[in-house]
Design a protein around this motif. Sequence first.
Motif, PDB file in Angstrom:
ATOM      1  N   ILE A   1     -14.762  -5.307  19.134  1.00 35.17           N
ATOM      2  CA  ILE A   1     -13.460  -4.618  18.283  1.00 35.17           C
ATOM      3  C   ILE A   1     -12.872  -5.549  17.528  1.00 35.17           C
ATOM      4  O   ILE A   1     -13.483  -7.086  17.147  1.00 35.17           O
ATOM      5  N   GLY A   2     -13.257  -4.855  15.937  1.00 34.01           N
ATOM      6  CA  GLY A   2     -12.065  -5.941  15.253  1.00 34.01           C
ATOM      7  C   GLY A   2     -11.120  -6.007  14.574  1.00 34.01           C
ATOM      8  O   GLY A   2     -10.438  -4.603  14.575  1.00 34.01           O
ATOM      9  N   ILE A   3     -10.748  -6.935  14.345  1.00 27.76           N
ATOM     10  CA  ILE A   3      -8.822  -6.951  14.440  1.00 27.76           C
ATOM     11  C   ILE A   3      -8.910  -7.447  13.034  1.00 27.76           C
ATOM     12  O   ILE A   3      -8.623  -8.567  12.858  1.00 27.76           O
ATOM     13  N   GLU A   4      -8.201  -6.460  11.816  1.00 24.81           N
ATOM     14  CA  GLU A   4      -8.175  -7.037  10.994  1.00 24.81           C
ATOM     15  C   GLU A   4      -6.682  -7.085  10.407  1.00 24.81           C
ATOM     16  O   GLU A   4      -6.271  -6.238  10.540  1.00 24.81           O
ATOM     17  N   LEU A   5      -6.435  -8.106  10.295  1.00 27.29           N
ATOM     18  CA  LEU A   5      -4.821  -9.200   9.577  1.00 27.29           C
ATOM     19  C   LEU A   5      -4.627  -8.972   8.393  1.00 27.29           C
ATOM     20  O   LEU A   5      -5.940  -9.689   8.215  1.00 27.29           O
ATOM     21  N   LYS A   6      -4.258  -8.816   7.485  1.00 23.90           N
ATOM     22  CA  LYS A   6      -3.268  -9.187   6.650  1.00 23.90           C
ATOM     23  C   LYS A   6      -2.304 -11.049   6.373  1.00 23.90           C
ATOM     24  O   LYS A   6      -1.400 -10.868   6.958  1.00 23.90           O
ATOM     25  N   ARG A   7      -2.981 -11.143   5.534  1.00 18.92           N
ATOM     26  CA  ARG A   7      -2.499 -12.802   5.096  1.00 18.92           C
ATOM     27  C   ARG A   7      -2.380 -13.041   4.234  1.00 18.92           C
ATOM     28  O   ARG A   7      -3.122 -13.651   3.698  1.00 18.92           O
ATOM     29  N   ASN A   8      -1.142 -12.914   3.202  1.00 27.83           N
ATOM     30  CA  ASN A   8      -0.678 -12.857   1.581  1.00 27.83           C
ATOM     31  C   ASN A   8      -1.861 -11.592   0.881  1.00 27.83           C
ATOM     32  O   ASN A   8      -1.447 -10.948   1.152  1.00 27.83           O
ATOM     33  N   GLU A   9      -2.142 -12.717   0.376  1.00 27.50           N
ATOM     34  CA  GLU A   9      -3.734 -11.459  -0.905  1.00 27.50           C
ATOM     35  C   GLU A   9      -4.939 -11.535   0.296  1.00 27.50           C
ATOM     36  O   GLU A   9      -5.783 -11.189  -0.370  1.00 27.50           O
TER      37      GLU A   9
ATOM     38  N   ASN B   1       1.050  -7.776  10.768  1.00 25.24           N
ATOM     39  CA  ASN B   1       0.241  -7.610   9.590  1.00 25.24           C
ATOM     40  C   ASN B   1      -1.507  -6.720   9.663  1.00 25.24           C
ATOM     41  O   ASN B   1      -2.022  -7.127   9.321  1.00 25.24           O
ATOM     42  N   ILE B   2      -1.099  -5.832  10.624  1.00 22.59           N
ATOM     43  CA  ILE B   2      -2.214  -5.557  10.956  1.00 22.59           C
ATOM     44  C   ILE B   2      -2.928  -4.535  10.031  1.00 22.59           C
ATOM     45  O   ILE B   2      -1.970  -4.224   8.961  1.00 22.59           O
ATOM     46  N   ASN B   3      -3.572  -4.349   9.666  1.00 22.90           N
ATOM     47  CA  ASN B   3      -4.455  -4.058   8.510  1.00 22.90           C
ATOM     48  C   ASN B   3      -5.355  -2.451   9.099  1.00 22.90           C
ATOM     49  O   ASN B   3      -5.004  -1.676   9.030  1.00 22.90           O
ATOM     50  N   ARG B   4      -6.895  -2.985   9.812  1.00 25.94           N
ATOM     51  CA  ARG B   4      -7.247  -2.148  10.944  1.00 25.94           C
ATOM     52  C   ARG B   4      -7.830  -2.487  11.769  1.00 25.94           C
ATOM     53  O   ARG B   4      -8.189  -3.851  11.500  1.00 25.94           O
ATOM     54  N   ILE B   5      -8.592  -1.494  12.677  1.00 31.41           N
ATOM     55  CA  ILE B   5      -9.329  -2.282  14.061  1.00 31.41           C
ATOM     56  C   ILE B   5      -9.664  -0.777  14.112  1.00 31.41           C
ATOM     57  O   ILE B   5      -9.743   0.144  13.748  1.00 31.41           O
ATOM     58  N   ILE B   6     -11.479  -1.570  14.138  1.00 29.15           N
ATOM     59  CA  ILE B   6     -12.483  -1.656  14.050  1.00 29.15           C
ATOM     60  C   ILE B   6     -13.521  -1.669  15.545  1.00 29.15           C
ATOM     61  O   ILE B   6     -13.119  -2.197  15.655  1.00 29.15           O
TER      62      ILE B   6
ATOM     63  N   VAL C   1      -9.040   9.078  -3.756  1.00 24.49           N
ATOM     64  CA  VAL C   1      -9.956   8.377  -5.001  1.00 24.49           C
ATOM     65  C   VAL C   1     -10.929   9.504  -5.511  1.00 24.49           C
ATOM     66  O   VAL C   1     -11.576  10.185  -4.833  1.00 24.49           O
ATOM     67  N   GLU C   2     -10.730  10.382  -6.545  1.00 21.04           N
ATOM     68  CA  GLU C   2     -11.989  10.887  -7.333  1.00 21.04           C
ATOM     69  C   GLU C   2     -12.770  10.277  -8.874  1.00 21.04           C
ATOM     70  O   GLU C   2     -11.571   9.388  -9.556  1.00 21.04           O
ATOM     71  N   ILE C   3     -13.295  10.519  -8.895  1.00 21.49           N
ATOM     72  CA  ILE C   3     -14.156  10.354 -10.412  1.00 21.49           C
ATOM     73  C   ILE C   3     -12.736  10.013 -11.788  1.00 21.49           C
ATOM     74  O   ILE C   3     -12.725  11.472 -11.573  1.00 21.49           O
ATOM     75  N   GLY C   4     -12.775   9.316 -12.698  1.00 24.07           N
ATOM     76  CA  GLY C   4     -11.896   9.078 -13.842  1.00 24.07           C
ATOM     77  C   GLY C   4     -10.912   9.251 -13.182  1.00 24.07           C
ATOM     78  O   GLY C   4      -9.921   8.299 -13.861  1.00 24.07           O
ATOM     79  N   HIS C   5     -10.057   8.219 -11.985  1.00 15.62           N
ATOM     80  CA  HIS C   5      -8.950   7.478 -11.563  1.00 15.62           C
ATOM     81  C   HIS C   5      -8.805   6.881 -11.891  1.00 15.62           C
ATOM     82  O   HIS C   5     -10.384   5.569 -12.137  1.00 15.62           O
ATOM     83  N   THR C   6      -8.424   5.139 -12.300  1.00 16.77           N
ATOM     84  CA  THR C   6      -8.428   4.540 -12.630  1.00 16.77           C
ATOM     85  C   THR C   6      -7.274   3.744 -11.534  1.00 16.77           C
ATOM     86  O   THR C   6      -6.474   4.606 -10.645  1.00 16.77           O
ATOM     87  N   VAL C   7      -7.636   2.938 -10.739  1.00 18.92           N
ATOM     88  CA  VAL C   7      -7.344   1.960  -9.319  1.00 18.92           C
ATOM     89  C   VAL C   7      -7.140   0.583  -9.773  1.00 18.92           C
ATOM     90  O   VAL C   7      -7.919   0.469 -10.703  1.00 18.92           O
ATOM     91  N   LYS C   8      -6.641   0.472  -8.843  1.00 17.60           N
ATOM     92  CA  LYS C   8      -6.610  -1.452  -8.554  1.00 17.60           C
ATOM     93  C   LYS C   8      -7.154  -1.463  -6.962  1.00 17.60           C
ATOM     94  O   LYS C   8      -6.840  -0.360  -6.012  1.00 17.60           O
ATOM     95  N   ALA C   9      -8.210  -2.334  -6.614  1.00 18.84           N
ATOM     96  CA  ALA C   9      -9.151  -2.309  -6.085  1.00 18.84           C
ATOM     97  C   ALA C   9      -9.048  -4.232  -5.693  1.00 18.84           C
ATOM     98  O   ALA C   9      -9.288  -4.436  -6.785  1.00 18.84           O
ATOM     99  N   TYR C  10      -9.562  -4.024  -4.452  1.00 19.21           N
ATOM    100  CA  TYR C  10      -9.732  -5.415  -4.217  1.00 19.21           C
ATOM    101  C   TYR C  10     -11.440  -5.348  -4.106  1.00 19.21           C
ATOM    102  O   TYR C  10     -12.236  -5.002  -3.806  1.00 19.21           O
ATOM    103  N   HIS C  11     -11.914  -6.852  -5.392  1.00 16.18           N
ATOM    104  CA  HIS C  11     -13.126  -7.288  -4.772  1.00 16.18           C
ATOM    105  C   HIS C  11     -13.656  -8.619  -4.351  1.00 16.18           C
ATOM    106  O   HIS C  11     -13.154  -9.537  -5.444  1.00 16.18           O
ATOM    107  N   GLY C  12     -14.167  -8.400  -3.370  1.00 14.60           N
ATOM    108  CA  GLY C  12     -13.931 -10.139  -2.693  1.00 14.60           C
ATOM    109  C   GLY C  12     -12.130 -10.272  -2.922  1.00 14.60           C
ATOM    110  O   GLY C  12     -11.387  -9.326  -2.241  1.00 14.60           O
ATOM    111  N   LYS C  13     -12.142 -11.004  -3.063  1.00 14.25           N
ATOM    112  CA  LYS C  13     -10.926 -11.719  -3.115  1.00 14.25           C
ATOM    113  C   LYS C  13      -9.694 -11.288  -3.894  1.00 14.25           C
ATOM    114  O   LYS C  13      -8.580 -11.957  -4.626  1.00 14.25           O
TER     115      LYS C  13
END
Length: 190
Positions: free
Chosen positions: A84-92, A72-77, A135-147
Amino acid sequence: MEPITLEINEDNWKMLKDGAVKFEQIDLFSIPVPTITYKKTKELDKKVVNTKVNGVTKKQEELINKYKVHKNINRIIHYGGGGIGIELKRNEDFETIYINKQGVEEFKWSKKLAVMYMDKVIFTAEGYEDIGKQVEIGHTVKAYHGKELITGEIVHIYGIGNEILNINFLYQGKMCQTAIGRRAVVEILN
């Protein structure tokens, strides 16, 4: 000079207006300042503070290697302060485990922690980083805004390293705009 107390009534107002009563200004340097003396109570030890924030300790390295292979690793900062921050993805959702300089797990946070300019992402899940960079200007994207997962059009890119994206999106029937980081982008739709 003795301070004057003056009640403002109709007669006094006429005197003020006619210039019969003069007020003097006092400057900041005329105000007496009390002096405070301090007594030295004990000699403090002089210690060299470690200002190296780029290094990762051996204990931190062990935990990084352990979590790199986590499913479930997402990123390590690596934070500017040395943690160090270990970011894990848990469902959504996301969970961030904070590891201090000594390599001890200090706390868990039930969302992503912000990545600032002095921080460094040292590991990302496969393909995660590349999507946001494309991503560039004009692209339509899916993204997280909070949860919440939103779909919208990128209308402006700015910030240090062009990391911030302005996105127009439909929310509860109304057109809205917000700023998101490139790392919030999940998918480019066009």
